[in-house]
Design a protein around this motif. Sequence first.
Motif, PDB file in Angstrom:
ATOM      1  N   TYR A  26       1.053  -1.287  -0.011  1.00  0.00           N
ATOM      2  CA  TYR A  26       0.004  -0.141   0.051  1.00  0.00           C
ATOM      3  C   TYR A  26       0.789   1.074   0.039  1.00  0.00           C
ATOM      4  O   TYR A  26       0.399   2.051  -0.783  1.00  0.00           O
ATOM      5  CB  TYR A  26      -0.961   0.175   1.237  1.00  0.00           C
ATOM      6  CG  TYR A  26      -1.765   1.305   1.350  1.00  0.00           C
ATOM      7  CD1 TYR A  26      -3.210   1.410   0.360  1.00  0.00           C
ATOM      8  CD2 TYR A  26      -1.407   2.230   2.052  1.00  0.00           C
ATOM      9  CE1 TYR A  26      -3.828   2.458   0.579  1.00  0.00           C
ATOM     10  CE2 TYR A  26      -2.475   3.289   2.284  1.00  0.00           C
ATOM     11  CZ  TYR A  26      -3.497   3.399   1.331  1.00  0.00           C
ATOM     12  OH  TYR A  26      -4.367   4.610   1.562  1.00  0.00           O
ATOM     13  N   ASP A  29       2.207   1.798  -3.318  1.00  0.00           N
ATOM     14  CA  ASP A  29       1.229   2.283  -4.291  1.00  0.00           C
ATOM     15  C   ASP A  29       0.841   3.607  -4.045  1.00  0.00           C
ATOM     16  O   ASP A  29       0.755   4.396  -5.201  1.00  0.00           O
ATOM     17  CB  ASP A  29      -0.183   1.386  -3.779  1.00  0.00           C
ATOM     18  CG  ASP A  29      -1.551   1.860  -4.706  1.00  0.00           C
ATOM     19  OD1 ASP A  29      -1.614   1.462  -5.854  1.00  0.00           O
ATOM     20  OD2 ASP A  29      -2.135   2.705  -4.027  1.00  0.00           O
ATOM     21  N   GLN A  30       0.625   4.182  -2.838  1.00  0.00           N
ATOM     22  CA  GLN A  30       0.422   5.597  -2.640  1.00  0.00           C
ATOM     23  C   GLN A  30       1.575   6.421  -2.970  1.00  0.00           C
ATOM     24  O   GLN A  30       1.406   7.570  -3.445  1.00  0.00           O
ATOM     25  CB  GLN A  30       0.243   5.770  -1.169  1.00  0.00           C
ATOM     26  CG  GLN A  30      -1.178   5.107  -0.719  1.00  0.00           C
ATOM     27  CD  GLN A  30      -2.366   5.589  -1.526  1.00  0.00           C
ATOM     28  OE1 GLN A  30      -2.676   6.465  -1.353  1.00  0.00           O
ATOM     29  NE2 GLN A  30      -2.887   4.501  -2.366  1.00  0.00           N
ATOM     30  N   ARG A  53      -0.110   1.396 -11.370  1.00  0.00           N
ATOM     31  CA  ARG A  53      -0.348   0.773 -10.295  1.00  0.00           C
ATOM     32  C   ARG A  53       0.483  -0.615 -10.157  1.00  0.00           C
ATOM     33  O   ARG A  53       0.348  -1.175  -9.034  1.00  0.00           O
ATOM     34  CB  ARG A  53      -1.737   0.475  -9.966  1.00  0.00           C
ATOM     35  CG  ARG A  53      -2.511   1.976  -9.694  1.00  0.00           C
ATOM     36  CD  ARG A  53      -3.726   1.749  -8.684  1.00  0.00           C
ATOM     37  NE  ARG A  53      -4.337   2.963  -8.472  1.00  0.00           N
ATOM     38  CZ  ARG A  53      -4.097   3.619  -7.376  1.00  0.00           C
ATOM     39  NH1 ARG A  53      -3.324   3.382  -6.479  1.00  0.00           N
ATOM     40  NH2 ARG A  53      -4.707   4.837  -7.219  1.00  0.00           N
ATOM     41  N   LEU A 114      -2.381  -3.596  -6.052  1.00  0.00           N
ATOM     42  CA  LEU A 114      -3.508  -3.836  -5.182  1.00  0.00           C
ATOM     43  C   LEU A 114      -5.028  -3.699  -5.859  1.00  0.00           C
ATOM     44  O   LEU A 114      -4.747  -2.987  -6.805  1.00  0.00           O
ATOM     45  CB  LEU A 114      -3.440  -2.451  -3.957  1.00  0.00           C
ATOM     46  CG  LEU A 114      -2.489  -2.536  -3.006  1.00  0.00           C
ATOM     47  CD1 LEU A 114      -2.513  -1.228  -2.064  1.00  0.00           C
ATOM     48  CD2 LEU A 114      -2.860  -3.884  -1.912  1.00  0.00           C
ATOM     49  N   ARG A 119      -6.818  -1.782  -1.506  1.00  0.00           N
ATOM     50  CA  ARG A 119      -6.421  -0.505  -0.845  1.00  0.00           C
ATOM     51  C   ARG A 119      -7.724  -0.054   0.184  1.00  0.00           C
ATOM     52  O   ARG A 119      -7.297   0.630   1.100  1.00  0.00           O
ATOM     53  CB  ARG A 119      -6.816   0.661  -2.038  1.00  0.00           C
ATOM     54  CG  ARG A 119      -5.414   0.906  -2.889  1.00  0.00           C
ATOM     55  CD  ARG A 119      -5.478   1.849  -3.759  1.00  0.00           C
ATOM     56  NE  ARG A 119      -6.353   1.786  -5.005  1.00  0.00           N
ATOM     57  CZ  ARG A 119      -6.482   1.108  -5.909  1.00  0.00           C
ATOM     58  NH1 ARG A 119      -5.401   0.042  -6.080  1.00  0.00           N
ATOM     59  NH2 ARG A 119      -7.253   0.823  -6.842  1.00  0.00           N
ATOM     60  N   CYS A 122      -6.785  -1.442   3.584  1.00  0.00           N
ATOM     61  CA  CYS A 122      -5.413  -0.583   4.153  1.00  0.00           C
ATOM     62  C   CYS A 122      -5.850   0.866   4.528  1.00  0.00           C
ATOM     63  O   CYS A 122      -5.453   0.850   5.584  1.00  0.00           O
ATOM     64  CB  CYS A 122      -4.497  -0.498   3.036  1.00  0.00           C
ATOM     65  SG  CYS A 122      -3.574  -2.042   2.532  1.00  0.00           S
ATOM     66  N   ARG A 123      -6.801   1.253   3.885  1.00  0.00           N
ATOM     67  CA  ARG A 123      -7.520   2.683   4.213  1.00  0.00           C
ATOM     68  C   ARG A 123      -8.191   2.237   5.499  1.00  0.00           C
ATOM     69  O   ARG A 123      -8.089   3.311   6.499  1.00  0.00           O
ATOM     70  CB  ARG A 123      -8.421   3.345   3.202  1.00  0.00           C
ATOM     71  CG  ARG A 123      -7.437   3.948   2.248  1.00  0.00           C
ATOM     72  CD  ARG A 123      -8.298   4.808   1.425  1.00  0.00           C
ATOM     73  NE  ARG A 123      -9.369   4.248   0.752  1.00  0.00           N
ATOM     74  CZ  ARG A 123      -9.228   3.664  -0.354  1.00  0.00           C
ATOM     75  NH1 ARG A 123      -8.176   3.601  -1.148  1.00  0.00           N
ATOM     76  NH2 ARG A 123     -10.170   2.753  -1.006  1.00  0.00           N
TER      77      ARG A 123
END
Length: 170
Positions: A26, A29-30, A53, A114, A119, A122-123
């Motif tokens: 994550y 990814d971010q 991504r 992801l 995602r 994870c958030r």
Amino acid sequence: MPPAKRAAEVWAELNDRQRAYMRAIYHKDQEAEQFWKGARARGKTAPPASQWRWLDYGPVGGGSADHGAVQRALEGRGIRDAGTGSTLKALEERGLIKTRARAMLQGYRLEVQLTRDGRAACRAAGSTPTGRETRARASCPRRCGQCWPRCAAPVTKGCSGTIWGRPGGG
């Protein structure tokens, strides 16, 4: 069931190792997302998210190629070992990540992505980059735009005390 509640339940079902892998993926990814969101300001055109991504996990099955962004992030957390394949498979079976392989002369390079559900999980768990990581990206002395998504392992020398690289480590 509300999506946020479902995402939190999915996260709760993961074991500690799976959560650590999800956090590492994550964060990468971010970081790639932040890089590509700033592409226009750097005079570049961002490719579609369906391309950027995909994160370079790294070489698998032989060869001595450089480790990928995700491998280095996991090593920095001290959690990359022989059980990686099983962990990635479990996350993929839960629909939290996708994987694909690119053939090399010896073995192959694995890429991970992801999913939306990944995602969201994870958030829901609050897996956002730390303030230290955000400050390191913002304080790049070279303003090169390429000094951050490669590796989050702290070092004593380097750009803002952290080694980084191109988006997704590719």
